[in-house]
Design a protein around this motif. Structure first.
Motif, short mmCIF file in Angstrom:
data_model
loop_
_atom_site.label_atom_id
_atom_site.label_comp_id
_atom_site.label_asym_id
_atom_site.label_seq_id
_atom_site.Cartn_x
_atom_site.Cartn_y
_atom_site.Cartn_z
N ARG A 180 38.79 30.73 36.19
CA ARG A 180 38.80 31.05 37.63
C ARG A 180 38.60 32.55 37.78
O ARG A 180 39.36 33.34 37.24
N THR A 192 48.59 27.44 44.97
CA THR A 192 49.26 26.17 45.25
C THR A 192 49.83 25.55 43.97
O THR A 192 50.96 25.07 43.96
N ALA A 193 49.05 25.56 42.90
CA ALA A 193 49.53 25.01 41.63
C ALA A 193 50.76 25.76 41.13
O ALA A 193 51.70 25.14 40.62
N GLU A 224 43.82 27.52 45.46
CA GLU A 224 44.19 26.35 44.67
C GLU A 224 45.11 26.72 43.51
O GLU A 224 46.00 25.95 43.14
N ALA A 229 39.65 21.11 43.52
CA ALA A 229 40.87 20.58 44.14
C ALA A 229 42.09 21.15 43.41
O ALA A 229 42.04 21.44 42.21
N ASP A 230 43.17 21.27 44.13
CA ASP A 230 44.42 21.80 43.57
C ASP A 230 44.82 21.06 42.28
O ASP A 230 45.35 21.66 41.36
N GLU A 231 44.56 19.77 42.24
CA GLU A 231 45.00 18.93 41.12
C GLU A 231 44.37 19.31 39.78
O GLU A 231 44.89 18.96 38.72
N GLN A 276 35.83 23.56 51.29
CA GLN A 276 36.55 22.40 50.78
C GLN A 276 36.12 22.18 49.34
O GLN A 276 35.00 22.49 48.97
N PRO A 277 36.99 21.61 48.51
CA PRO A 277 36.65 21.42 47.10
C PRO A 277 35.37 20.61 46.89
O PRO A 277 35.15 19.59 47.53
N GLN A 318 37.24 27.54 48.12
CA GLN A 318 37.90 26.70 47.12
C GLN A 318 36.92 25.66 46.62
O GLN A 318 36.52 24.78 47.35
N THR A 373 36.65 17.17 43.57
CA THR A 373 37.80 16.63 44.29
C THR A 373 38.84 16.03 43.34
O THR A 373 38.56 15.80 42.16
#
Length: 134
Positions: free
Chosen positions: A115, A80-81, A77, A53-55, A24-25, A50, A28
């Motif tokens: 990344r 997803t983006a 992530e 967070a995706d954001e 989990q991120p 990950q 966040t």
């Protein structure tokens, strides 16, 4: 270095390096606005982990750099983006293009994300380059 319990101070750092096996991120979605302007965030997770967070992966706020094109598909992530349209593949800088001078770091972005799925030596070289470009 930020300890897991001290993430409230995340906005104080110029460089944030995540190298974990988090499912989990660690960083966040609520932390995006607290990131220090100009900060560099490096994430070295494999495809089944990950750290961010995706954001975080939003071309309106971040310069996004990847080590190679396969990371676009394997980093959950980032995938997803791309799917959600927060960034498109053309906005993502490839590390080889920075090294060769074919890409430049854009100005005006709030933070930079690197990344990677690379080897430790690749990761060190990339961080040295990002530091000199900042």
């Amino acid at each position: 270095m930020i300890a897991r319990g001290d993430l409230a101070s995340v906005g104080q750092y110029d460089y944030i390096i995540c190298h974990s096996s988090a499912k989990q991120p660690i960083l966040t979605a609520d932390m995006v606005d607290r990131i220090k302007p100009g900060a560099v965030i490096a994430s070295f997770a494999s495809e089944d982990h990950q750290e961010l967070a995706d954001e975080f992966f939003d071309a309106a706020h971040a310069t996004i750099i990847v080590d190679w094109d396969q990371t676009l598909e394997e980093a959950p992530e980032l995938a997803t983006a791309l799917t959600q349209g927060r960034v498109n593949a053309g906005q993502i800088i490839r590390l080889k293009d920075l090294f060769s001078g074919q890409a430049k770091m854009p100005s005006g972005m709030r933070y930079t994300i690197y990344r990677s799925h690379g080897t430790p030596m690749q990761n060190l070289a990339a961080l040295k380059l990002l530091r000199s470009k900042g």
